[in-house]
Design an enzyme around this catalytic site. Structure first.
Site, PDB file in Angstrom:
ATOM      1  CG  HIS A 159      -2.104   0.841   1.137  1.00 33.82           C
ATOM      2  ND1 HIS A 159      -2.778   1.269   2.261  1.00 33.82           N
ATOM      3  CD2 HIS A 159      -2.781   1.346   0.077  1.00 33.82           C
ATOM      4  CE1 HIS A 159      -3.817   2.004   1.890  1.00 33.82           C
ATOM      5  NE2 HIS A 159      -3.834   2.062   0.553  1.00 33.82           N
ATOM      6  CG  ASP A 163      -7.159   2.596   1.926  1.00 34.22           C
ATOM      7  OD1 ASP A 163      -6.663   3.452   1.152  1.00 34.22           O
ATOM      8  OD2 ASP A 163      -7.262   1.391   1.657  1.00 34.22           O
ATOM      9  CG  HIS A 238     -11.363   3.339   0.699  1.00 32.75           C
ATOM     10  ND1 HIS A 238     -11.780   2.523  -0.333  1.00 32.75           N
ATOM     11  CD2 HIS A 238     -10.018   3.552   0.475  1.00 32.75           C
ATOM     12  CE1 HIS A 238     -10.780   2.247  -1.141  1.00 32.75           C
ATOM     13  NE2 HIS A 238      -9.697   2.876  -0.673  1.00 32.75           N
ATOM     14  CG  HIS A 240      -5.305   5.657  -1.796  1.00 29.83           C
ATOM     15  ND1 HIS A 240      -4.683   4.575  -1.197  1.00 29.83           N
ATOM     16  CD2 HIS A 240      -4.321   6.299  -2.504  1.00 29.83           C
ATOM     17  CE1 HIS A 240      -3.420   4.556  -1.522  1.00 29.83           C
ATOM     18  NE2 HIS A 240      -3.163   5.595  -2.322  1.00 29.83           N
TER      19      HIS A 240
END
Length: 266
Positions: A159, A163, A238, A240
């Site tokens: 990642h 998030d 969500h 990011h």
């Protein structure tokens, strides 16, 4: 020829009267008192009636009259001197009053200027603080996926951001003052916004359902730039969020450390 007393007549050679002689005498005295010239005017008058005038021959009468006239002159001179001193004092008082008024005006203007400049400095400082203040991209949210988390969902194998939990349509805000350098479709990021900040760093906001800014627009901390969603490579609504040293993919840095370094508590 008979000799006898000549009858009184109205001849042209009658002697001066006592009144005219005295008048002449006083005129001479006045001349003495006024000009100080003794012989020219006073002497003939006294000679004309040296034995018959009521003024004493020793000159004391002349002295008395002269003293009275001199006293009047001195009184008038003193009154003129007092008037001149009063006028000078009045003029000095007026000049001092004007000077004090001018000084009071100058001080008041200087005070007003200092207060105005202080207010302007305070406003600039407040604006500087506001522009340098950083906030969280979402109010009242929390991090649901950490930075560098591994998994097959990310092309890099980990990642590149964090998030934030958010329902679709939640207001997303700029974390700090800056200029929008990207606003639109970002591939796997879906609808995204990238902002360049004053310190040369960048932040990215991905998977937005809608955008509220355009490229070149300046934004301030807390300004809404879009609404959260699930566009692009997303498993559900969500936000990011990435922090970067450059505008391009691969320059990411730890977003939590970045926000905390700018005073944001997470």
């Amino acid at each position: 020829m008979a000799f006898g007393s000549r009858p009184a007549g109205t001849g042209k050679h009658r002697g001066s009267s006592r009144l005219s002689k005295k008048t002449a005498g006083y005129a001479g005295i006045a001349a003495i008192a006024t000009t100080g010239v003794v012989g020219s005017l006073a002497a003939p008058a006294f000679a004309a009636d040296n034995h018959s005038s009521s003024i004493p021959e020793n000159g004391l009468g002349a002295v008395v009259v002269g003293e009275d006239l001199a006293g009047d002159i001195q009184d008038q001179a003193a009154a003129q001197q007092r008037a001149a001193e009063h006028a000078a004092a009045k003029a000095q008082a007026e000049a001092e009053a004007k000077q004090k008024a001018a000084e009071a005006k100058r001080l008041a203007e200087a005070k007003a200027k200092a207060e105005r400049e202080a207010a302007e400095r305070a406003a600039r400082e407040e604006e500087r603080k506001r522009l340098n203040t950083f906030v969280s991209p979402l109010d009242g949210s929390y991090v649901s996926t950490q930075y560098k988390a591994g998994g097959g969902m990310w092309s890099s194998g980990s990642h590149t951001g964090i998030d934030f939990h958010a329902a679709s349509g939640t207001s997303v805000q700029a974390v700090g003052f800056g200029t929008v350098v990207e606003a639109g479709w970002g591939g796997a990021y879906g609808n995204n916004v990238v902002i360049k900040h004053n310190d040369g760093t960048y932040t990215q906001y991905g998977h937005l359902s809608s955008l509220n800014v355009s490229v070149g627009q300046q934004v301030t901390p807390g300004q809404q730039i879009g609404l959260s969603g699930s566009t692009g490579n997303s498993s559900g609504p969500h936000l990011h969020f990435e922090a970067r040293t450059g505008s391009q993919y691969g320059s990411d840095i730890d977003p939590i450390a970045y926000l905390r370094s700018h005073g944001v508590s997470l």
